[in-house]
Scaffold this active site. Structure first.
Site, PDB file in Angstrom:
ATOM      1  N   GLY A  43      39.434  45.062  48.352  1.00  0.00           N
ATOM      2  CA  GLY A  43      39.938  44.296  49.495  1.00  0.00           C
ATOM      3  C   GLY A  43      40.935  43.186  49.183  1.00  0.00           C
ATOM      4  N   GLU A  98      39.054  36.710  46.359  1.00  0.00           N
ATOM      5  CA  GLU A  98      38.357  37.627  47.273  1.00  0.00           C
ATOM      6  C   GLU A  98      39.106  37.708  48.600  1.00  0.00           C
ATOM      7  OE1 GLU A  98      36.468  39.834  47.828  1.00  0.00           O
ATOM      8  OE2 GLU A  98      34.468  39.670  47.003  1.00  0.00           O
ATOM      9  N   ASP A  99      38.864  38.771  49.345  1.00  0.00           N
ATOM     10  CA  ASP A  99      39.428  38.832  50.686  1.00  0.00           C
ATOM     11  C   ASP A  99      38.515  38.140  51.691  1.00  0.00           C
ATOM     12  OD1 ASP A  99      37.592  40.855  50.193  1.00  0.00           O
ATOM     13  OD2 ASP A  99      38.477  42.250  51.608  1.00  0.00           O
ATOM     14  N   ASP A 102      31.192  36.881  53.044  1.00  0.00           N
ATOM     15  CA  ASP A 102      30.417  37.153  54.244  1.00  0.00           C
ATOM     16  C   ASP A 102      28.992  36.621  54.012  1.00  0.00           C
ATOM     17  OD1 ASP A 102      29.207  38.424  56.424  1.00  0.00           O
ATOM     18  OD2 ASP A 102      30.232  40.308  56.148  1.00  0.00           O
ATOM     19  N   PHE A 151      34.071  42.110  63.499  1.00  0.00           N
ATOM     20  CA  PHE A 151      34.492  43.123  62.528  1.00  0.00           C
ATOM     21  C   PHE A 151      36.001  42.994  62.316  1.00  0.00           C
ATOM     22  CE2 PHE A 151      32.784  47.235  60.747  1.00  0.00           C
ATOM     23  CZ  PHE A 151      33.804  47.332  59.812  1.00  0.00           C
ATOM     24  N   ARG A 164      43.591  48.953  55.801  1.00  0.00           N
ATOM     25  CA  ARG A 164      43.930  47.972  54.761  1.00  0.00           C
ATOM     26  C   ARG A 164      45.416  47.632  54.790  1.00  0.00           C
ATOM     27  NH1 ARG A 164      39.484  47.477  51.144  1.00  0.00           N
ATOM     28  NH2 ARG A 164      38.391  49.403  50.673  1.00  0.00           N
TER      29      ARG A 164
HETATM   30  C1  PRP Z   1      33.739  43.216  50.870  1.00  0.00           C
HETATM   31  C2  PRP Z   1      34.573  42.042  50.382  1.00  0.00           C
HETATM   32  C3  PRP Z   1      33.611  41.272  49.522  1.00  0.00           C
HETATM   33  C4  PRP Z   1      32.267  41.552  50.146  1.00  0.00           C
HETATM   34  C5  PRP Z   1      31.832  40.369  50.937  1.00  0.00           C
HETATM   35  O1  PRP Z   1      33.801  44.205  49.916  1.00  0.00           O
HETATM   36  O2  PRP Z   1      35.708  42.448  49.676  1.00  0.00           O
HETATM   37  O3  PRP Z   1      33.645  41.725  48.183  1.00  0.00           O
HETATM   38  O4  PRP Z   1      32.425  42.692  51.009  1.00  0.00           O
HETATM   39  O5  PRP Z   1      30.584  40.566  51.535  1.00  0.00           O
HETATM   40  P1  PRP Z   1      29.285  39.740  51.152  1.00  0.00           P
HETATM   41  O6  PRP Z   1      29.662  38.274  51.118  1.00  0.00           O
HETATM   42  O7  PRP Z   1      28.362  40.044  52.302  1.00  0.00           O
HETATM   43  O8  PRP Z   1      28.754  40.216  49.851  1.00  0.00           O
HETATM   44  P2  PRP Z   1      33.460  45.752  50.190  1.00  0.00           P
HETATM   45  O9  PRP Z   1      32.106  46.047  49.605  1.00  0.00           O
HETATM   46  O10 PRP Z   1      33.657  46.061  51.637  1.00  0.00           O
HETATM   47  O11 PRP Z   1      34.529  46.499  49.266  1.00  0.00           O
HETATM   48  P3  PRP Z   1      36.126  46.501  49.333  1.00  0.00           P
HETATM   49  O12 PRP Z   1      36.591  45.137  48.815  1.00  0.00           O
HETATM   50  O13 PRP Z   1      36.514  47.597  48.414  1.00  0.00           O
HETATM   51  O14 PRP Z   1      36.555  46.727  50.756  1.00  0.00           O
END
Ligand code: PRP
Length: 180
Positions: A43, A98-99, A102, A151, A164
């Site tokens: 991400g 990070e993107d 959450d 979302f 993306r």
């Molecule tokens: C997303 C995002 C973070 C994580 C955040 O990754 O990039 O790494 O979720 O969520 P959290 O704080 O609840 O742990 P994802 O698993 O969707 O993978 P991606 O980056 O490949 O889209």
């Protein structure tokens, strides 16, 4: 693709402006420290690419790919490393990129892991901060925008690997992910 978006939260312009500010702040804070920016795939690839171009001090980058065990509700927050760093971070000033943060489970696991490798410092830069959903007290040192519990997709963030490539960040229409 744009028809699947309910509302644009941050335009391309908003994002560029904010990343410029973050780049300036990071350049100031890390002056003389030769930071290592660690991009968490996938991400964060777009944020990293734009952010580094707004950083005007010497720095380096590395990449890490992870997946969470047992999905997002797994309270252990264990992550599996799919691709580890190629760089030694011992005594380096590490900034994780990070993107979105959450629940904080991913960042908790990643920071715990990287801390064991004795970096000189370890901080987090995340384009988005969805604080409302936090399960663990993760502090985001540099954030672009706070986001509501919706979302969000675009600018690196996906739904089932799609969206993306949108140049903005928007809220996905419910009908797209609420399949009966
Ligand atoms: C997303 C995002 C973070 C994580 C955040 O990754 O990039 O790494 O979720 O969520 P959290 O704080 O609840 O742990 P994802 O698993 O969707 O993978 P991606 O980056 O490949 O889209």
């Amino acid at each position: 693709m744009k028809n699947d978006i309910k509302e644009v939260l941050f335009s391309e312009q908003d994002i560029n402006k904010r990343i410029k500010e973050l780049g300036m702040q990071i350049s100031k804070d890390y002056e003389g420290k030769f930071p290592l920016l660690v991009c968490i795939l996938r991400g964060a690839f777009m944020f990293l690419a734009d952010l580094v171009r707004k950083i005007d001090i010497p720095m380096s980058v590395d990449f890490m790919a992870i997946s969470s065990y047992g999905g997002k509700t797994d309270s252990t927050g264990q992550v599996k490393i799919l691709k580890d760093l190629d760089t030694s971070i011992k005594n380096r000033h590490v900034l994780i990129v990070e993107d979105i943060v959450d629940t904080g489970l991913t960042m908790d696991a990643v920071t715990r892991l990287l801390s064991t490798r004795k970096p000189a410092s370890l901080r987090i830069a995340s384009l988005l901060d969805k604080e409302e959903r936090r399960l663990l007290p993760i502090k985001v040192d540099y954030y672009g925008f706070k986001v509501p519990n919706e979302f969000v997709v675009g600018y690196g963030l996906d739904y089932e690997e799609r969206y993306r490539n949108l140049p903005f960040i928007g809220i996905l229409k419910e009908k797209i992910y609420r399949k009966e």
